[in-house]
Design a protein around this motif. Structure first.
Motif, PDB file in Angstrom:
ATOM      1  N   UNK A   1     -32.632  52.805  -5.455  1.00  0.00           N
ATOM      2  CA  UNK A   1     -31.733  51.707  -5.141  1.00  0.00           C
ATOM      3  C   UNK A   1     -30.408  51.895  -5.889  1.00  0.00           C
ATOM      4  N   UNK A   2     -29.293  51.511  -5.281  1.00  0.00           N
ATOM      5  CA  UNK A   2     -27.991  51.654  -5.938  1.00  0.00           C
ATOM      6  C   UNK A   2     -27.869  50.720  -7.142  1.00  0.00           C
ATOM      7  N   UNK A   3     -27.090  51.141  -8.121  1.00  0.00           N
ATOM      8  CA  UNK A   3     -26.810  50.340  -9.303  1.00  0.00           C
ATOM      9  C   UNK A   3     -25.542  49.523  -9.066  1.00  0.00           C
ATOM     10  N   UNK A   4     -25.608  48.239  -9.410  1.00  0.00           N
ATOM     11  CA  UNK A   4     -24.425  47.377  -9.296  1.00  0.00           C
ATOM     12  C   UNK A   4     -24.069  46.918 -10.716  1.00  0.00           C
ATOM     13  N   UNK A   5     -22.906  47.301 -11.226  1.00  0.00           N
ATOM     14  CA  UNK A   5     -22.529  46.940 -12.596  1.00  0.00           C
ATOM     15  C   UNK A   5     -22.377  45.425 -12.777  1.00  0.00           C
ATOM     16  N   UNK A   6     -22.792  44.912 -13.954  1.00  0.00           N
ATOM     17  CA  UNK A   6     -22.651  43.477 -14.227  1.00  0.00           C
ATOM     18  C   UNK A   6     -21.225  42.968 -14.054  1.00  0.00           C
ATOM     19  N   UNK A   7     -20.229  43.787 -14.395  1.00  0.00           N
ATOM     20  CA  UNK A   7     -18.830  43.352 -14.247  1.00  0.00           C
ATOM     21  C   UNK A   7     -18.502  43.041 -12.792  1.00  0.00           C
ATOM     22  N   UNK A   8     -19.093  43.787 -11.880  1.00  0.00           N
ATOM     23  CA  UNK A   8     -18.880  43.532 -10.454  1.00  0.00           C
ATOM     24  C   UNK A   8     -19.642  42.275 -10.014  1.00  0.00           C
ATOM     25  N   UNK A   9     -20.860  42.106 -10.529  1.00  0.00           N
ATOM     26  CA  UNK A   9     -21.657  40.925 -10.176  1.00  0.00           C
ATOM     27  C   UNK A   9     -21.018  39.632 -10.683  1.00  0.00           C
ATOM     28  N   UNK A  10     -20.316  39.699 -11.814  1.00  0.00           N
ATOM     29  CA  UNK A  10     -19.628  38.520 -12.359  1.00  0.00           C
ATOM     30  C   UNK A  10     -18.618  37.953 -11.369  1.00  0.00           C
ATOM     31  N   UNK A  11     -18.097  38.824 -10.506  1.00  0.00           N
ATOM     32  CA  UNK A  11     -17.095  38.395  -9.531  1.00  0.00           C
ATOM     33  C   UNK A  11     -17.671  37.479  -8.460  1.00  0.00           C
ATOM     34  N   UNK A  12     -18.990  37.391  -8.379  1.00  0.00           N
ATOM     35  CA  UNK A  12     -19.619  36.484  -7.413  1.00  0.00           C
ATOM     36  C   UNK A  12     -19.440  35.015  -7.821  1.00  0.00           C
ATOM     37  N   UNK A  13     -19.263  34.776  -9.116  1.00  0.00           N
ATOM     38  CA  UNK A  13     -19.163  33.416  -9.629  1.00  0.00           C
ATOM     39  C   UNK A  13     -17.758  32.863  -9.452  1.00  0.00           C
ATOM     40  N   UNK A  14     -17.671  31.617  -8.979  1.00  0.00           N
ATOM     41  CA  UNK A  14     -16.378  30.933  -8.853  1.00  0.00           C
ATOM     42  C   UNK A  14     -16.070  30.228 -10.173  1.00  0.00           C
ATOM     43  N   UNK A  15     -15.208  30.843 -10.953  1.00  0.00           N
ATOM     44  CA  UNK A  15     -14.853  30.333 -12.280  1.00  0.00           C
ATOM     45  C   UNK A  15     -14.379  28.886 -12.190  1.00  0.00           C
ATOM     46  N   UNK A  16     -14.848  28.076 -13.121  1.00  0.00           N
ATOM     47  CA  UNK A  16     -14.461  26.670 -13.165  1.00  0.00           C
ATOM     48  C   UNK A  16     -15.331  25.758 -12.327  1.00  0.00           C
ATOM     49  N   UNK A  17     -16.376  26.297 -11.684  1.00  0.00           N
ATOM     50  CA  UNK A  17     -17.211  25.462 -10.807  1.00  0.00           C
ATOM     51  C   UNK A  17     -18.414  24.848 -11.517  1.00  0.00           C
ATOM     52  N   UNK A  18     -18.643  25.198 -12.785  1.00  0.00           N
ATOM     53  CA  UNK A  18     -19.786  24.653 -13.527  1.00  0.00           C
ATOM     54  C   UNK A  18     -19.520  23.197 -13.880  1.00  0.00           C
ATOM     55  N   UNK A  19     -20.378  22.318 -13.373  1.00  0.00           N
ATOM     56  CA  UNK A  19     -20.167  20.884 -13.587  1.00  0.00           C
ATOM     57  C   UNK A  19     -21.489  20.136 -13.594  1.00  0.00           C
ATOM     58  N   UNK A  20     -21.529  19.051 -14.337  1.00  0.00           N
ATOM     59  CA  UNK A  20     -22.684  18.159 -14.272  1.00  0.00           C
ATOM     60  C   UNK A  20     -22.568  17.285 -13.031  1.00  0.00           C
ATOM     61  N   UNK A  21     -23.717  16.957 -12.448  1.00  0.00           N
ATOM     62  CA  UNK A  21     -23.780  16.081 -11.277  1.00  0.00           C
ATOM     63  C   UNK A  21     -24.721  14.926 -11.597  1.00  0.00           C
ATOM     64  N   UNK A  22     -24.874  14.013 -10.666  1.00  0.00           N
ATOM     65  CA  UNK A  22     -25.821  12.914 -10.867  1.00  0.00           C
ATOM     66  C   UNK A  22     -27.244  13.429 -11.016  1.00  0.00           C
ATOM     67  N   UNK A  23     -27.542  14.554 -10.339  1.00  0.00           N
ATOM     68  CA  UNK A  23     -28.909  15.079 -10.322  1.00  0.00           C
ATOM     69  C   UNK A  23     -29.196  16.114 -11.406  1.00  0.00           C
TER      70      UNK A  23
END
Length: 121
Positions: A1-23
């Motif tokens: 299987x191909x290797x995907x570097x963590x630095x590339x995987x980090x790009x999947x995250x939308x920075x600033x989207x971490x938030x608490x919700x009611x649930x």
């Protein structure tokens, strides 16, 4: 299987989207890399502590699926430029920085650990 570097995987995250919700808390991922198919969720850790997969939900504009329900017979397709909200119910995060690791298995590249670092304001 191909290797995907963590630095590339980090790009999947939308920075600033971490938030608490009611649930609990939520954050967003956006697949800008390539179409993929998640065939299993192996876990999600917040600050090194595992969360029960029964409490983790994947939400897209057209569906909502419990992470524990994703499997080879019930995969979660991830199209290019698709945005997914991950909701973790029953856990609120303290203000400040947090590290999250999303552990999945994909049809295309096998096991991936997606690192997320952000802070709750």
């Amino acid at each position: 299987m191909p290797y995907v570097p963590p630095a590339l995987l980090k790009k999947l995250y939308l920075k600033g989207s971490l938030t608490n919700t009611e649930e609990g808390f939520s954050f967003k991922l956006k697949n800008t890399l390539a179409p993929g198919t998640i065939t299993a969720f192996r876990g999600i850790e917040v600050d090194g502590k595992p969360c029960p997969l029964e409490d983790v939900y994947l939400i897209t504009p057209s569906s909502e699926k419990q992470a524990s329900d994703v499997g080879a017979k019930n995969p979660f397709p991830l199209q290019i430029n698709q945005e997914v909200t991950m909701l973790v119910k029953g856990l609120k995060l303290e203000p400040g920085p947090h590290r999250i690791t999303i552990k999945v298995t994909t049809k295309e590249v096998g096991e991936l650990d997606i690192p997320v670092e952000d802070e709750v304001c």
